[in-house]
Enzyme design. Sequence first.
Site, PDB file in Angstrom:
ATOM      1  N   CYS A  50      27.099  33.456 -28.298  1.00 57.34           N
ATOM      2  CA  CYS A  50      27.597  34.576 -29.087  1.00 57.34           C
ATOM      3  C   CYS A  50      26.432  35.072 -29.943  1.00 57.34           C
ATOM      4  O   CYS A  50      25.796  34.272 -30.639  1.00 57.34           O
ATOM      5  CB  CYS A  50      28.758  34.133 -29.970  1.00 57.34           C
ATOM      6  N   ASP A  57      29.472  30.433 -25.352  1.00 55.25           N
ATOM      7  CA  ASP A  57      30.591  31.079 -24.668  1.00 55.25           C
ATOM      8  C   ASP A  57      30.564  30.623 -23.219  1.00 55.25           C
ATOM      9  O   ASP A  57      29.499  30.563 -22.604  1.00 55.25           O
ATOM     10  CB  ASP A  57      30.456  32.604 -24.726  1.00 55.25           C
ATOM     11  N   VAL A  72      21.032  38.610  -1.812  1.00 61.03           N
ATOM     12  CA  VAL A  72      20.535  37.744  -2.876  1.00 61.03           C
ATOM     13  C   VAL A  72      20.465  36.304  -2.374  1.00 61.03           C
ATOM     14  O   VAL A  72      21.355  35.844  -1.649  1.00 61.03           O
ATOM     15  CB  VAL A  72      21.397  37.857  -4.153  1.00 61.03           C
ATOM     16  N   GLU A  73      19.401  35.621  -2.724  1.00 55.25           N
ATOM     17  CA  GLU A  73      19.255  34.204  -2.382  1.00 55.25           C
ATOM     18  C   GLU A  73      20.044  33.416  -3.421  1.00 55.25           C
ATOM     19  O   GLU A  73      19.843  33.580  -4.623  1.00 55.25           O
ATOM     20  CB  GLU A  73      17.763  33.838  -2.387  1.00 55.25           C
ATOM     21  N   SER A  74      20.978  32.574  -2.971  1.00 53.13           N
ATOM     22  CA  SER A  74      21.965  31.967  -3.873  1.00 53.13           C
ATOM     23  C   SER A  74      21.360  31.008  -4.901  1.00 53.13           C
ATOM     24  O   SER A  74      21.832  30.956  -6.036  1.00 53.13           O
ATOM     25  CB  SER A  74      23.073  31.270  -3.081  1.00 53.13           C
ATOM     26  N   HIS A  91      29.867  39.315 -24.119  1.00 52.81           N
ATOM     27  CA  HIS A  91      30.320  39.170 -22.727  1.00 52.81           C
ATOM     28  C   HIS A  91      30.078  40.441 -21.918  1.00 52.81           C
ATOM     29  O   HIS A  91      29.571  40.391 -20.799  1.00 52.81           O
ATOM     30  CB  HIS A  91      31.810  38.830 -22.665  1.00 52.81           C
ATOM     31  N   GLU A  92      30.463  41.572 -22.503  1.00 52.10           N
ATOM     32  CA  GLU A  92      30.335  42.844 -21.795  1.00 52.10           C
ATOM     33  C   GLU A  92      28.874  43.150 -21.466  1.00 52.10           C
ATOM     34  O   GLU A  92      28.566  43.637 -20.376  1.00 52.10           O
ATOM     35  CB  GLU A  92      30.929  43.983 -22.638  1.00 52.10           C
TER      36      GLU A  92
END
Length: 148
Positions: A50, A57, A72-74, A91-92
């Site tokens: 936060c 969070d 994307v390579e995981s 978060h947003e």
Amino acid sequence: MTPESNLKSLGAKTPYIFEYNSDLLEAFPNPNPNLDPLITLECKEFTSLCPITSQPDFGVIFIRYIPKDKMVESKSLKLYLFSYRNHGSFHESCINTILLDLVQLLEPKYLEVYGDFVSRGGIAIKPFVNYAIKEYQDFKEKRLLDAK
């Protein structure tokens, strides 16, 4: 030289970086660019801080995308998401940044990011953001309307 030989993280000892770093993301050529699979990636252990209280969070991050020329390579995605561990951000903002970083890397046909964060003070925050190229705008709008 295979496309996989350019990947730095896959098969190597893993140094974990806990400060946001988009350079950790890697991509490889889509072996079937003529197909439109909707790929879902889920990170059940996402953590950030936060920016006000510096408290951790926790959340689950869902990434869905329809690749164009790159995927994307995981393992690099895992390391990238783990790099948020000590990053102070709402978060947003985390969700928006993840989307922007992946769009920049992959240039996908469609991409969405949804965060299901653990509630704090009785309020659960569940941000959703999506992106689409022109040909996928109708799909983008439908997904936005269907988002939980």
